[in-house]
Design a protein around this motif. Structure first.
Motif, PDB file in Angstrom:
ATOM      1  N   ALA A 241     -11.448   7.226   1.009  1.00 23.03           N
ATOM      2  CA  ALA A 241     -10.431   7.212  -0.356  1.00 23.03           C
ATOM      3  C   ALA A 241     -10.940   5.930  -1.035  1.00 23.03           C
ATOM      4  CB  ALA A 241      -8.878   7.025  -0.061  1.00 23.03           C
ATOM      5  N   GLY A 242     -10.501   6.008  -2.209  1.00 23.02           N
ATOM      6  CA  GLY A 242     -11.042   4.909  -3.152  1.00 23.02           C
ATOM      7  C   GLY A 242     -10.234   3.567  -3.023  1.00 23.02           C
ATOM      8  N   PRO A 243     -11.114   2.531  -3.355  1.00 23.45           N
ATOM      9  CA  PRO A 243     -10.324   1.163  -3.124  1.00 23.45           C
ATOM     10  C   PRO A 243      -8.760   0.987  -3.440  1.00 23.45           C
ATOM     11  CG  PRO A 243     -12.463   0.908  -4.320  1.00 23.45           C
ATOM     12  CD  PRO A 243     -12.038   2.320  -4.399  1.00 23.45           C
ATOM     13  N   ALA A 244      -8.304   1.632  -4.659  1.00 27.79           N
ATOM     14  CA  ALA A 244      -6.798   1.742  -4.885  1.00 27.79           C
ATOM     15  C   ALA A 244      -6.153   2.397  -3.848  1.00 27.79           C
ATOM     16  CB  ALA A 244      -6.862   2.347  -6.279  1.00 27.79           C
ATOM     17  N   LEU A 245      -6.558   3.099  -3.002  1.00 30.69           N
ATOM     18  CA  LEU A 245      -5.951   4.040  -1.818  1.00 30.69           C
ATOM     19  C   LEU A 245      -5.962   3.400  -0.593  1.00 30.69           C
ATOM     20  CD1 LEU A 245      -6.429   7.700  -3.040  1.00 30.69           C
ATOM     21  CD2 LEU A 245      -4.623   6.170  -3.527  1.00 30.69           C
ATOM     22  N   LYS A 246      -6.913   2.515  -0.275  1.00 31.67           N
ATOM     23  CA  LYS A 246      -7.105   2.057   0.879  1.00 31.67           C
ATOM     24  C   LYS A 246      -5.667   1.390   1.816  1.00 31.67           C
ATOM     25  CE  LYS A 246     -11.967   1.349   0.615  1.00 31.67           C
ATOM     26  NZ  LYS A 246     -12.283   2.385   1.845  1.00 31.67           N
ATOM     27  N   ALA A 247      -4.994   0.835   0.839  1.00 31.40           N
ATOM     28  CA  ALA A 247      -3.695   0.076   1.338  1.00 31.40           C
ATOM     29  C   ALA A 247      -2.752   1.295   1.840  1.00 31.40           C
ATOM     30  CB  ALA A 247      -2.964  -0.673   0.218  1.00 31.40           C
ATOM     31  N   PHE A 248      -2.932   2.332   1.648  1.00 31.15           N
ATOM     32  CA  PHE A 248      -1.943   3.455   2.190  1.00 31.15           C
ATOM     33  C   PHE A 248      -2.231   3.699   3.759  1.00 31.15           C
ATOM     34  CE2 PHE A 248      -1.521   4.573  -2.510  1.00 31.15           C
ATOM     35  CZ  PHE A 248      -0.237   4.964  -2.404  1.00 31.15           C
ATOM     36  N   SER A 249      -3.498   3.131   4.110  1.00 30.64           N
ATOM     37  CA  SER A 249      -3.809   3.359   5.640  1.00 30.64           C
ATOM     38  C   SER A 249      -3.034   2.398   6.340  1.00 30.64           C
ATOM     39  CB  SER A 249      -5.520   3.137   5.987  1.00 30.64           C
ATOM     40  OG  SER A 249      -5.486   1.637   5.562  1.00 30.64           O
ATOM     41  N   VAL A 250      -2.377   1.409   6.054  1.00 35.19           N
ATOM     42  CA  VAL A 250      -1.414   0.571   6.678  1.00 35.19           C
ATOM     43  C   VAL A 250      -0.056   1.532   6.736  1.00 35.19           C
ATOM     44  CG1 VAL A 250       0.026  -1.395   6.665  1.00 35.19           C
ATOM     45  CG2 VAL A 250      -2.456  -1.487   5.932  1.00 35.19           C
ATOM     46  N   ILE A 251       0.248   2.377   5.862  1.00 33.32           N
ATOM     47  CA  ILE A 251       1.474   3.232   5.900  1.00 33.32           C
ATOM     48  C   ILE A 251       1.210   4.206   6.828  1.00 33.32           C
ATOM     49  CG2 ILE A 251       3.223   4.260   4.519  1.00 33.32           C
ATOM     50  CD1 ILE A 251       2.291   2.931   1.898  1.00 33.32           C
ATOM     51  N   THR A 252       0.104   4.792   6.719  1.00 30.78           N
ATOM     52  CA  THR A 252       0.076   6.258   7.697  1.00 30.78           C
ATOM     53  C   THR A 252      -0.348   5.567   9.077  1.00 30.78           C
ATOM     54  OG1 THR A 252      -2.348   5.916   6.898  1.00 30.78           O
ATOM     55  CG2 THR A 252      -0.707   7.433   5.855  1.00 30.78           C
ATOM     56  N   LEU A 253      -0.852   4.430   9.368  1.00 32.78           N
ATOM     57  CA  LEU A 253      -1.014   4.152  10.717  1.00 32.78           C
ATOM     58  C   LEU A 253       0.356   3.504  11.251  1.00 32.78           C
ATOM     59  CD1 LEU A 253      -2.919   3.007  13.059  1.00 32.78           C
ATOM     60  CD2 LEU A 253      -3.098   0.799  11.811  1.00 32.78           C
ATOM     61  N   GLY A 254       1.248   3.010  10.642  1.00 28.98           N
ATOM     62  CA  GLY A 254       2.659   2.626  11.173  1.00 28.98           C
ATOM     63  C   GLY A 254       3.251   4.054  11.142  1.00 28.98           C
ATOM     64  N   ALA A 255       3.159   4.745  10.322  1.00 28.77           N
ATOM     65  CA  ALA A 255       4.125   5.989  10.579  1.00 28.77           C
ATOM     66  C   ALA A 255       3.639   6.790  11.902  1.00 28.77           C
ATOM     67  CB  ALA A 255       3.854   6.752   9.165  1.00 28.77           C
ATOM     68  N   GLY A 256       2.256   6.729  11.999  1.00 30.39           N
ATOM     69  CA  GLY A 256       1.491   7.415  13.252  1.00 30.39           C
ATOM     70  C   GLY A 256       2.141   6.822  14.295  1.00 30.39           C
ATOM     71  N   PHE A 257       2.265   5.508  14.681  1.00 27.71           N
ATOM     72  CA  PHE A 257       3.102   4.755  15.692  1.00 27.71           C
ATOM     73  C   PHE A 257       4.371   4.842  15.820  1.00 27.71           C
ATOM     74  CE2 PHE A 257      -0.918   1.912  15.464  1.00 27.71           C
ATOM     75  CZ  PHE A 257      -1.127   2.104  16.746  1.00 27.71           C
ATOM     76  N   ALA A 258       5.134   5.161  14.728  1.00 33.37           N
ATOM     77  CA  ALA A 258       6.446   5.458  14.779  1.00 33.37           C
ATOM     78  C   ALA A 258       6.583   6.830  15.105  1.00 33.37           C
ATOM     79  CB  ALA A 258       7.201   5.158  13.418  1.00 33.37           C
ATOM     80  N   LEU A 259       5.837   7.730  14.699  1.00 33.90           N
ATOM     81  CA  LEU A 259       6.098   9.040  15.005  1.00 33.90           C
ATOM     82  C   LEU A 259       5.726   9.340  16.656  1.00 33.90           C
ATOM     83  CD1 LEU A 259       4.565  10.861  12.088  1.00 33.90           C
ATOM     84  CD2 LEU A 259       6.852  11.211  13.126  1.00 33.90           C
ATOM     85  N   THR A 260       4.834   8.475  17.132  1.00 36.22           N
ATOM     86  CA  THR A 260       4.558   8.427  18.563  1.00 36.22           C
ATOM     87  C   THR A 260       5.779   8.172  19.459  1.00 36.22           C
ATOM     88  OG1 THR A 260       2.301   7.845  18.263  1.00 36.22           O
ATOM     89  CG2 THR A 260       2.997   7.565  20.483  1.00 36.22           C
TER      90      THR A 260
END
Length: 290
Positions: A241-260
């Motif tokens: 993704a573009g630079p403006a969207l890279k911060a969303f990786s933190v959200i999706t990674l956290g969501a992934g661990f929470a969903l685990t």
């Protein structure tokens, strides 16, 4: 307990479907439809290529291998715990004994009563441990998919439950008595049987096993898709993704661990729901009225 009191079985599945749709929609918008961008997980995840014995009745793909690993691990754990059992249990023995007591007290005895529970506790305990083992593989590294996420295994468990409650009803009442109590509920005006008997026939002989299998599989499928979506979204946001969207990786990674963590809960919950519904169906089969 009534067999329609199954809100807990439906809620995780509905919640995951809503979250899956929302996150996938957001990612597709972020991708803008580019061919080299994000690719959402699909049902093809559950039908991987054959790894061993292709073209034979014993063909093995990833899901089948996961099932073999889970079954082997469960048998080994039980054998080791049984052989090393002591009067003062260690952690592994205490955990296994706690789960066995949970099924005996909170499922078998709670639904069937202490006297009748003795007959069915071994089966209910076996079902619980087996379903839990196959469910939990969805959160293990290198496995990453539940053995119950394809219909064959949930259907096998449902058939075991089906045969058990049918046999229990016939044993308690005889063939005629079981069919009479199941298809002709007492206390109902005779003319209502024209409507009720086909409904009871459909429910007892088709819907009960079908819903057991579909409920179990659907929750495992939804859970796997959510985990794959979150972690693949993390990779997309971080690397593509573009630079403006890279911060969303933190959200999706956290969501992934929470969903685990949530998937671990759902794996245990679905095992519990399966065995408690099986116990309810057995109780309905052997009781005089339902």
């Amino acid at each position: 307990m009534r067999e329609d009191a199954t809100w807990a079985a439906v809620w995780p599945h509905d919640f995951k479907e809503l979250a899956l749709f929302s996150l996938a929609s957001a990612l597709l918008v972020a991708d803008g439809g580019e061919s080299g961008g994000f690719h959402a997980p699909s049902i093809a995840e559950f039908f991987p290529q054959v790894i061993l014995f292709e073209g034979t009745p014993f063909a093995l793909d990833r899901v089948m291998l996961v099932r073999i690993v889970a079954a082997t691990a469960l048998v080994l754990i039980m054998v080791v715990v049984a052989r090393r059992a002591t009067l003062v249990p260690g952690r592994a023995q205490a955990a296994v004994e706690w789960l066995m007591d949970f099924v005996r007290k909170n499922v078998a005895e709670e639904v069937l009563g202490k006297d009748r529970a003795r007959q069915f506790t071994p089966l209910l305990t076996t079902l619980f441990f087996a379903i839990l083992a196959f469910n939990i593989t969805g959160v293990f590294i290198f496995l990453n998919i539940a053995g119950t996420s394809r219909i064959g295994l949930p259907l096998l468990f449902a058939v075991v439950a089906y045969v058990t409650y049918i046999a229990a009803g016939i044993q308690a009442k005889g063939v005629g008595g079981f069919l009479k109590s199941s298809l002709f509920p007492p206390g109902v005006p005779w003319f209502m049987y024209v409507l009720l008997t086909p409904i009871e026939l459909l429910q007892v002989f088709i819907l009960r096993p079908a819903t057991l299998a579909i409920r179990l599989m659907a929750n495992m499928v939804a859970g796997h898709l959510m985990l794959v979506l979150c972690f693949s979204a993390t990779q997309f946001f971080l690397l593509s993704a573009g630079p403006a969207l890279k911060a969303f990786s933190v959200i999706t990674l956290g969501a992934g661990f929470a969903l685990t963590l949530f998937e671990i809960f759902v794996a245990a919950l679905q095992a519990y729901i399966f065995v408690i519904l099986t116990a309810v169906y057995i109780d309905l089969s052997v009781s005089e009225e339902h």
